[in-house]
Design a protein around this motif. Structure first.
Motif, PDB file in Angstrom:
ATOM      1  N   ALA A  93      10.313  11.430 -12.251  1.00  0.00           N
ATOM      2  CA  ALA A  93       9.514  12.080 -11.212  1.00  0.00           C
ATOM      3  C   ALA A  93       8.060  12.221 -11.640  1.00  0.00           C
ATOM      4  CB  ALA A  93      10.104  13.452 -10.895  1.00  0.00           C
ATOM      5  N   LEU A  94       7.852  12.535 -12.914  1.00  0.00           N
ATOM      6  CA  LEU A  94       6.485  12.654 -13.411  1.00  0.00           C
ATOM      7  C   LEU A  94       5.822  11.284 -13.490  1.00  0.00           C
ATOM      8  CD1 LEU A  94       4.360  14.597 -14.513  1.00  0.00           C
ATOM      9  CD2 LEU A  94       5.349  14.292 -16.789  1.00  0.00           C
ATOM     10  N   LEU A  95       6.563  10.284 -13.935  1.00  0.00           N
ATOM     11  CA  LEU A  95       6.006   8.936 -14.031  1.00  0.00           C
ATOM     12  C   LEU A  95       5.617   8.387 -12.659  1.00  0.00           C
ATOM     13  CD1 LEU A  95       8.244   7.172 -16.720  1.00  0.00           C
ATOM     14  CD2 LEU A  95       5.844   7.811 -16.918  1.00  0.00           C
ATOM     15  N   LEU A  98       4.966  19.139 -11.854  1.00  0.00           N
ATOM     16  CA  LEU A  98       4.988  18.390 -10.598  1.00  0.00           C
ATOM     17  C   LEU A  98       4.282  19.092  -9.435  1.00  0.00           C
ATOM     18  CD1 LEU A  98       8.607  16.922 -10.772  1.00  0.00           C
ATOM     19  CD2 LEU A  98       6.454  15.844 -11.445  1.00  0.00           C
ATOM     20  N   PRO A  99       4.596  20.363  -9.122  1.00  0.00           N
ATOM     21  CA  PRO A  99       3.952  20.965  -7.943  1.00  0.00           C
ATOM     22  C   PRO A  99       2.441  21.062  -8.067  1.00  0.00           C
ATOM     23  CG  PRO A  99       5.196  22.606  -9.198  1.00  0.00           C
ATOM     24  CD  PRO A  99       5.584  21.271  -9.738  1.00  0.00           C
ATOM     25  N   PHE A 100       1.937  21.279  -9.292  1.00  0.00           N
ATOM     26  CA  PHE A 100       0.493  21.419  -9.480  1.00  0.00           C
ATOM     27  C   PHE A 100      -0.211  20.070  -9.395  1.00  0.00           C
ATOM     28  CE2 PHE A 100       2.627  24.883 -11.679  1.00  0.00           C
ATOM     29  CZ  PHE A 100       2.004  25.979 -11.094  1.00  0.00           C
ATOM     30  N   VAL A 101       0.477  19.011  -9.847  1.00  0.00           N
ATOM     31  CA  VAL A 101      -0.079  17.672  -9.704  1.00  0.00           C
ATOM     32  C   VAL A 101      -0.069  17.258  -8.241  1.00  0.00           C
ATOM     33  CG1 VAL A 101       0.281  15.235 -10.276  1.00  0.00           C
ATOM     34  CG2 VAL A 101       0.546  16.985 -12.052  1.00  0.00           C
ATOM     35  N   GLU A 102       1.028  17.557  -7.536  1.00  0.00           N
ATOM     36  CA  GLU A 102       1.136  17.166  -6.128  1.00  0.00           C
ATOM     37  C   GLU A 102       0.104  17.879  -5.263  1.00  0.00           C
ATOM     38  OE1 GLU A 102       5.191  18.061  -5.295  1.00  0.00           O
ATOM     39  OE2 GLU A 102       5.910  16.059  -5.863  1.00  0.00           O
ATOM     40  N   ILE A 144       2.545  14.686 -24.827  1.00  0.00           N
ATOM     41  CA  ILE A 144       3.277  15.182 -23.665  1.00  0.00           C
ATOM     42  C   ILE A 144       4.771  14.905 -23.755  1.00  0.00           C
ATOM     43  CG2 ILE A 144       2.878  13.075 -22.305  1.00  0.00           C
ATOM     44  CD1 ILE A 144       2.572  14.881 -19.827  1.00  0.00           C
ATOM     45  N   HIS A 145       5.155  13.879 -24.515  1.00  0.00           N
ATOM     46  CA  HIS A 145       6.575  13.546 -24.648  1.00  0.00           C
ATOM     47  C   HIS A 145       7.361  14.641 -25.357  1.00  0.00           C
ATOM     48  CE1 HIS A 145       4.646  12.121 -28.370  1.00  0.00           C
ATOM     49  NE2 HIS A 145       5.807  12.408 -28.967  1.00  0.00           N
ATOM     50  N   ASP A 189       9.044  18.907 -15.541  1.00  0.00           N
ATOM     51  CA  ASP A 189       9.189  19.165 -14.101  1.00  0.00           C
ATOM     52  C   ASP A 189       8.217  20.232 -13.623  1.00  0.00           C
ATOM     53  OD1 ASP A 189      11.152  17.288 -13.665  1.00  0.00           O
ATOM     54  OD2 ASP A 189      12.820  18.679 -13.945  1.00  0.00           O
ATOM     55  N   GLY A 190       7.856  21.153 -14.529  1.00  0.00           N
ATOM     56  CA  GLY A 190       6.939  22.219 -14.151  1.00  0.00           C
ATOM     57  C   GLY A 190       5.548  21.734 -13.782  1.00  0.00           C
TER      58      GLY A 190
END
Length: 441
Positions: A161-163, A136-140, A124-125, A133-134
């Motif tokens: 933000a992901l961490l 984030l909304p799907f994880v949230e 993922i790195h 950043d893409g």
């Protein structure tokens, strides 16, 4: 029909499905349940983070951080099975934004019929900041539960933000006992390895904690159909030793230079030499190591042994003159000199304190008596008036005040009672005594 991720959208196959008979040995020995994952019991056991989540039947997004061959991919697949989630796997090496959008769209669709999706992102790195950043909304929204895998330090490689939305779980490098278990499983499947006990230990040592590498080497031995057990020397001529895991611009680089620096500071010449050897054997640029040694000579030895800096600069000259490998002995000499030298960081501490004062009082004028007066006007206004020339005194010390009148004298440098600085400390104490006597006179 399978999609581009190798998944069956209509009916998700079990992540732990049996591999083909002709699959590589490492694939055939992949664990079928989390209990079979070797060497990561601190995570998969009943008290581990993964064990607790599975027992509760609910997963949080996570990042699995660990060296190659420690079971990151297997663990992610088994997590999906353990909680009955649909499994999708993408690789940051081969996938782009379009692939991710397709994965998220499928996850949204399946969520509508009550099927949750675990999205596994290998390496993922390697996704850039915008791509990360893409997620984030799907994880949230809970569209996917994200499980990322990385060999690099997430603090440096992943967005904050992901961490903040994923728990970082650290997988251990496999120790000798864990690697021995892997070999035992291989032998249950393929039969005894053609190795004596010493060669077996050597094979495990050569894996350097990487289970996949160990099994690949074992498979090479099986395929060769060797009749007489090999000793360590025979094994060494048959197998190429694994190249050290060391990316000069990544985490391994910083870990080893940190270990070298702290071993030097701790006056352990044996450990310092080991970590420096690790770096140079793995291909680190010798001049980079020399730059770090020069820095250490000023930061951690300083005036406790002023020869340390000279030794390091001489080692640089010797290396540039001789080249590799002959010049590397000069680097070794500098390393050992630093490790065995008396230590003092007083110059380093003095620099930080003086720089702080300079930023806070940078507009103050020095006292006029120590200013040069190259013009008549400057002499008329008092520049240089009353300057005490130290060499005219009996002790070569005037005891004058050199600080701006708006500022009290400061103490930035305080020598220690070690090495050459012991003498420096005696001199400063002598000058302070003279200054006090002249002030009282």
């Amino acid at each position: 029909m399978a999609d581009l991720f190798g998944n069956d959208p209509s009916q998700q196959a079990k992540a732990s499905a049996a591999p083909r008979e002709d699959a590589p040995l490492a694939d055939r020995l992949r664990p079928r349940t989390l209990d079979e994952v070797i060497g990561q019991e601190h995570l998969t056991g009943p008290q581990g983070a993964i064990g607790r989540m599975v027992a509760a039947g609910k997963l949080s997004s996570m990042v699995l951080w660990g060296p190659p061959g420690t079971g990151k991919t297997s663990t992610a697949r088994l997590l999906a099975d353990a909680v009955g989630m649909r499994f999708i796997s993408v690789s940051a090496v081969f996938s782009g934004v379009a692939d991710l959008k397709k994965a998220f769209a499928e996850a949204d669709k399946m969520a509508g019929v009550g099927q949750k999706t675990l999205l596994f992102v290998d390496e993922i790195h390697r996704f850039n900041r915008a791509q990360q950043d893409g997620f984030l909304p799907f994880v949230e929204r809970g569209t996917v539960t994200l499980v990322g895998a990385t060999t690099e330090n997430p603090s440096f490689e992943l967005n904050a933000a992901l961490l903040s939305r994923a728990q970082v779980l650290i997988l251990n490098r496999l120790d000798a006992a864990a690697l021995e278990k892997l070999l035992a499983r291989a032998e249950e499947l393929e039969g005894p390895l053609p190795l004596d006990d010493a060669a077996r230990d050597a094979l495990i040592g050569s894996a350097d904690g990487d289970g996949r590498f160990l099994l690949n080497q074992a498979e090479t031995l099986y395929n060769a159909q060797i009749n007489t057990p090999l000793d360590p020397a025979g094994l060494g001529t048959f197998l190429q030793r694994r190249v050290s895991v060391y990316d000069k611009d990544r985490d391994g680089h910083y870990n080893l230079i940190s270990a070298l620096h702290k071993s030097l500071r701790g006056s352990d010449p044996q450990a310092a030499l080991y970590y420096m050897a690790r770096m140079l054997v793995a291909g680190e640029e010798p001049l980079y190591v020399l730059r770090r040694l020069v820095r250490f000579a000023s930061e951690d030895v300083g005036l406790a042994d002023p020869q340390a800096l000279i030794q390091c600069l001489a080692a640089k000259d010797a290396y540039e003159f001789l080249g590799s490998p002959e010049g590397e002995l000069a680097i070794v000499q500098a390393c050992l000199y630093l490790a065995t030298a008396p230590k003092s960081n007083t110059a380093y501490a003095a620099q930080k304190s003086a720089w702080k004062s300079a930023r806070e009082t940078g507009s103050l004028l020095p006292p006029q008596n120590i200013l040069n007066a190259p013009t008549k006007l400057m002499k008329d206004v008092g520049y240089g008036k009353g300057y005490a020339y130290d060499h005219d005194t009996e002790e070569g010390f005037s005891g004058d005040n050199y600080w701006p009148k708006e500022m009290e004298p400061q103490t930035y440098y305080t020598p220690v009672e070690r090495g050459f600085e012991r003498k420096v400390k005696e001199r400063i104490a002598y000058w302070e005594k003279l200054r006090a006597e002249r002030k009282d006179a």
